[in-house]
Each structure stands twice: as structure tokens, then as C-alpha cells.
Design a protein around this motif. Structure first.
Motif, short mmCIF file in Angstrom:
data_model
loop_
_atom_site.label_atom_id
_atom_site.label_comp_id
_atom_site.label_asym_id
_atom_site.label_seq_id
_atom_site.Cartn_x
_atom_site.Cartn_y
_atom_site.Cartn_z
N ALA A 163 0.85 -1.19 0.00
CA ALA A 163 0.00 0.00 0.00
C ALA A 163 0.88 1.24 0.00
CB ALA A 163 -0.91 -0.01 1.23
N PRO A 164 0.48 2.27 -0.69
CA PRO A 164 1.33 3.47 -0.78
C PRO A 164 1.52 4.13 0.57
CG PRO A 164 -0.85 3.88 -1.70
CD PRO A 164 -0.77 2.41 -1.46
N ASP A 165 2.71 4.61 0.79
CA ASP A 165 3.05 5.31 2.03
C ASP A 165 2.93 6.81 1.76
OD1 ASP A 165 3.84 6.03 4.51
OD2 ASP A 165 5.92 5.37 4.32
N ASP A 166 1.72 7.32 1.89
CA ASP A 166 1.45 8.72 1.56
C ASP A 166 1.20 9.57 2.81
OD1 ASP A 166 -0.86 7.48 2.29
OD2 ASP A 166 -2.12 8.43 0.77
N ARG A 260 5.82 -1.89 9.17
CA ARG A 260 4.89 -0.95 8.51
C ARG A 260 4.01 -0.24 9.53
NH1 ARG A 260 1.87 0.96 4.47
NH2 ARG A 260 -0.38 0.82 4.58
N ILE A 309 -4.62 -0.65 2.43
CA ILE A 309 -5.01 0.76 2.31
C ILE A 309 -3.78 1.64 2.48
CG2 ILE A 309 -7.30 0.21 3.19
CD1 ILE A 309 -6.54 1.43 5.84
N PRO A 310 -3.81 2.85 1.95
CA PRO A 310 -2.65 3.74 2.08
C PRO A 310 -2.34 4.05 3.54
CG PRO A 310 -4.18 4.54 0.40
CD PRO A 310 -4.87 3.43 1.10
N SER A 311 -1.12 4.48 3.76
CA SER A 311 -0.67 4.76 5.13
C SER A 311 -1.48 5.88 5.77
CB SER A 311 0.82 5.13 5.12
OG SER A 311 1.60 4.06 4.66
N SER A 312 -1.86 6.86 5.00
CA SER A 312 -2.65 7.95 5.57
C SER A 312 -4.02 7.47 6.04
CB SER A 312 -2.81 9.08 4.54
OG SER A 312 -3.46 8.58 3.38
N ASN A 313 -4.66 6.58 5.26
CA ASN A 313 -5.94 6.03 5.69
C ASN A 313 -5.78 5.13 6.90
OD1 ASN A 313 -6.66 7.33 3.37
ND2 ASN A 313 -7.85 5.66 2.52
N GLN A 424 -8.74 11.71 5.25
CA GLN A 424 -8.45 10.29 5.13
C GLN A 424 -9.54 9.43 5.78
OE1 GLN A 424 -6.34 12.60 6.25
NE2 GLN A 424 -4.81 12.69 4.60
#
Length: 481
Positions: A163-166, A260, A309-313, A424
Motif C-alpha cells: 500500500a502506498p506510504d502517503d 509498517r 489501504i494507504p498509510s494515511s488512511n 483520510q
């Protein structure tokens, strides 16, 4: 024509059987290129030894340089041991037309009177009692099949893209302000404790009745005091972890999962001014997007939320669960449930007895069933009249707890929004709503209609619907823009 033996001649040696030509009687066939003398043995430099009374060893069979001369009219005998499919020696020599067994070459050389045959070089001839020769499964002239090469290892499937780390790590490497109070108790937590008081009183009565009635007054009071003190286990970490593992089916995160999870958790707790070590991170094996705050120190997250899910979520989900802890919702909910558990067990037991009584009465007659219903109704009405201050709160308590739970969810959402995760968290709520819409669409495509909860059922839900939660986040979403 046969001639009588010469009296002056020595005793003749053994007669070697020579196969006759096909269609001719007795005389042995002449060897090619010779009139009356036997052919020389292959590889011998001197004429063949005279058999009677000599000690000269016979020619070496295994070390012969060239194969023996072929018989007239027949194919060359097979080479030993290089010939394919050699005959089985001893015990199965090839048969020639019109004759007995042919001489066995490698197995047993002819016996010579008065002398023991010796071989000038090489291994000694096999003994007469040697085990039978077993022909190989594959002819010796053929190259033995090479061992099949091991199948190349199947390369592992490429790992799915993480999952993207955003996440905006505002506090990475910087000093973090730690709040004076790591957890608190808001109005929702106090409401949960207040609603659980009637259940606690019923449970106390149940425990006291059983303890004093079975163990006596002294031991009964010790049991009551031990039960009252057991609520402190809500804040005992080993007990919390055991509860999370065995009851909630959570586990300790793996190294890759922790790598993570921990940076995201540190960012969330840093924004809240809470020490990251204050709470225990755990993982649930599930394909649902979910998280949970349990007891006093446990924060659990599903593997789907962790990996998909992305890191922000994910940070928004963790911030929501941290809001339950800092607001006191987790420990007050578990504490109220624990102290109301004996009353719940007693109520479930009474309902089971009532069902059994109704089924037994229905076997006899309709009148017996009516009498049972009448007795149960009188018992309930008597309870409302005699102790309305207990029975009425017990009936209303589930609806009040559900309402308090919905308010706790909205407060946890506001906690996540205050930490900067409103957009998010809104994305997560939109994801929940999309899942619900997909389930409804699939049911409609199959000609089914999902049963929507009625009025009273909606009052018993502990989570508000997604649109209500999104509407509560609207002020934070406008500010973030």
C-alpha cells in the motif's frame, strides 16, 4: 567311420561336445583355415597346450584380446561383457541346432586331468557355487540414462505491491510534546458506566446469592470481594493480552507487519501527545477493513487494513481507535460488560428454563401451555411492580448503551479529525459505503432484497450510519481545504 583306440596312447582327455552342422550327422565341423588341428586360442603366442598330463594353464578367457572364431554358418557369438543382452551364465547357455549345451565361456573352464587351471593375470575364475548372473535391465552397450535433472524451482510469486506510504510524517525525528494525561474519561465513558449500574446491581445480587448460599457467610463475602476487585484486571497488561488473544482472536504482529505499523502509529500518537509504548499493537487475520480498541492498552487492526489501504488512511483508522482509548470508551465498556456478566448469565438461564417449560407444556395440552405463559407473565409483572427501579433500567439499558456507543463513535471520529486525518477518515467511510452499496446491488441483481433493520433494531445499533458520520466530519473537511 570309427577307429579303435591305440593301446599305446595315453588315456584320452574329456571329449568336448562340438555342435554338428545342421542336417549332418556326427563329424564335427572343421575350423576355418585349418585341416586337422584345432585353431589356436585367441591371444596365445604358442600353440594350444596338450591336454593330457600337462600343467600348462588354459588360455585366459576374460582377457582375450579378440573374440573367439565364429562357427561356420552362424553369426559371431556375442562379446563378453560388452555385448548387448548377454546370455545368462551359468544355468542358461544358448542352444545350437541339433546339439546339446554349448560350452559356457566365462563361468567354468574345462577341467584338465592332473592340473589346476591358473590364469596368468587378472581375477581368478569364479567358483562353481557363484550366484547366478543376473543380466542388467539396460544393455551394457547403451549409455545408462542420465538422471533426470531436478525440476527447476518455481520462482516465488512476486509480492503484491505494498500500500502506498502517503502519510505526512510531521514528527519524524523531531521532539514530541507529551500530554499530561495519556488517557481520560469523557461524557460518553461516564454515560457507559452509568447505564451499566442496574446490570451491576443485578450481578452483585446473583453473585452474593450463590456465594453465601453455597459457601456460607464468611466464604461468601470473600468471593464477593474477590469479584469486586477483579475489575482491576482490565488494566493488567498480561490479562488484557490474554483476553485479546483468546477472546478477540488478535495476535502479535510479525516483523514485516510491525515495520509498517509502528512508524504510522508513532506519528498518530505524536500528534496526540501520547507515548507510543502506552498501548499494545495487535493484528487480526481478516479481510475486512476494521480496527478495534480493547481493554485499557490494546489497539488491534485487521490484516486488510494493514496491507491494502494507504498509510494515511491507516493512520486515520488508528487515530479513531486512539480516540476511544483517550476518551475512556474502551476500558469503561469492558468494565461495565464484566460487572454485568453474572446478571446476563442468570437472565439467559431463566430464558432457557422458560423455553423448556413452554415446550414441555405444549406436548401435553394447549391449556398447560397457557398456564406456563400466564405464570411467566405474572412473574415479569411482579418484578416490574416490586422492583421497578431495577427492572425498568434493565429493559431500557440495551437501547441506552447503543445510543452511548454511537456517540462514542462520533467522538472518536472528531478525535481523528482534530489530529489532521479528517479527509483520510472520510475516504475510509466512503469505502464502507461503497461496500454496502455493492452488496445491495448484488442482491438486487439476484432478485433478492436485503432486510433493512426496523425502528427498534436501528435503536440497538452501536455505530451510526456512514452518512451520519460523514456529515459530522463536514466542518473539518471544509477547514482542511
Amino acid at each position: 567311420m570309427s577307429y579303435p583306440p591305440d593301446p599305446a596312447a595315453p588315456e584320452p582327455g574329456p571329449v568336448y561336445p562340438n555342435p554338428p552342422y545342421p542336417g549332418t550327422p556326427a563329424p564335427p565341423p572343421p575350423y576355418p583355415g585349418a585341416a586337422s588341428t584345432p585353431p589356436p586360442y585367441p591371444g596365445a603366442a604358442t600353440p594350444p597346450p596338450s591336454y593330457p598330463g600337462t600343467a600348462t594353464p588354459p588360455p585366459p578367457y576374460p582377457e582375450a584380446a579378440t573374440p573367439p572364431p565364429p562357427y561356420p554358418g552362424t553369426a559371431a557369438p556375442p562379446l563378453y561383457p560388452e555385448a548387448p543382452a548377454p546370455p545368462s551364465y551359468p544355468g542358461g547357455a544358448p542352444q545350437y541346432p541339433g546339439a546339446g549345451a554349448a560350452p559356457s565361456y566365462p563361468a567354468a573352464p574345462p577341467a584338465h586331468p592332473g592340473a589346476t587351471p591358473t590364469y596368468p593375470s587378472g581375477p581368478q575364475p569364479p567358483a562353481a557355487t557363484a550366484p547366478p548372473y543376473i543380466p542388467p535391465q539396460t544393455p551394457p552397450t547403451q549409455t545408462p540414462p542420465a538422471a533426470s535433472p531436478a525440476a527447476p524451482p518455481v520462482p516465488p510469486a512476486p509480492p503484491e505491491a505494498p500500500a502506498p506510504d502517503d502519510l505526512d510524517y510531521r514528527h519524524a525525528g523531531s521532539r514530541v510534546h507529551v500530554a499530561a494525561h495519556q488517557r481520560g474519561t469523557d461524557a460518553t465513558a461516564i454515560g457507559q458506566l452509568a447505564v451499566q449500574v442496574p446490570g451491576f446491581l443485578v450481578s452483585l445480587a446473583v453473585v452474593a446469592s450463590f456465594a453465601v448460599g453455597i459457601l456460607g457467610t464468611a466464604m461468601g463475602w470473600l468471593v464477593i470481594l474477590a469479584w469486586l476487585a477483579s475489575g482491576a484486571l482490565v488494566f493488567h497488561r498480561p490479562t488484557e493480552l490474554a483476553f485479546a488473544r483468546h477472546v478477540m482472536k488478535l495476535r502479535v504482529p510479525l516483523a514485516q507487519e510491525r515495520a509498517r505499523l509502528e512508524p504510522i502509529w508513532r506519528e498518530v500518537t505524536a500528534r496526540a501527545g501520547v507515548g507510543a509504548h502506552t498501548y499494545e499493537l495487535m493484528v487480526e487475520n481478516s479481510t475486512d477493513l476494521n480496527a478495534v480498541a480493547a481493554a485499557g492498552h490494546v489497539v488491534g487492526v485487521t490484516t486488510y487494513a494493514l496491507n491494502e489501504i494507504p498509510s494515511s488512511n491507516l493512520a486515520a483508522v488508528l487515530a479513531h481507535e486512539l480516540g476511544h482509548h483517550t476518551g475512556g470508551h474502551a476500558w469503561t465498556g469492558l468494565l461495565g460488560y464484566w460487572y454485568s456478566l453474572p446478571g446476563r448469565i442468570a437472565w439467559a438461564f431463566m430464558r432457557g428454563i422458560a423455553r423448556i417449560a413452554i415446550r414441555v407444556a405444549s406436548v401435553f395440552s394447549l391449556a398447560a401451555t397457557g398456564m406456563v405463559y400466564l405464570f411467566i407473565g405474572m412473574f415479569v409483572i411482579g418484578g416490574f411492580v416490586a422492583a421497578w427501579y431495577i427492572t425498568v433500567p434493565l429493559v431500557v439499558a440495551p437501547y441506552l448503551l447503543a445510543y452511548v456507543g454511537r456517540q462514542g463513535e462520533l467522538r472518536a471520529d472528531r478525535q481523528a479529525a482534530d489530529l489532521g486525518f479528517a479527509p483520510q477518515l472520510a475516504q475510509v467511510l466512503y469505502h464502507f459505503q461503497a461496500q454496502e452499496d455493492a452488496v445491495k446491488a448484488q442482491a438486487a441483481a439476484q432478485g433478492r432484497q436485503l432486510k433493512e433493520p426496523g425502528g427498534l433494531a436501528k435503536l440497538l445499533t452501536t455505530h451510526p450510519d456512514n452518512y451520519t458520520r460523514l456529515q459530522a466530519l463536514e466542518p473539518y473537511l471544509h477547514l482542511s481545504r
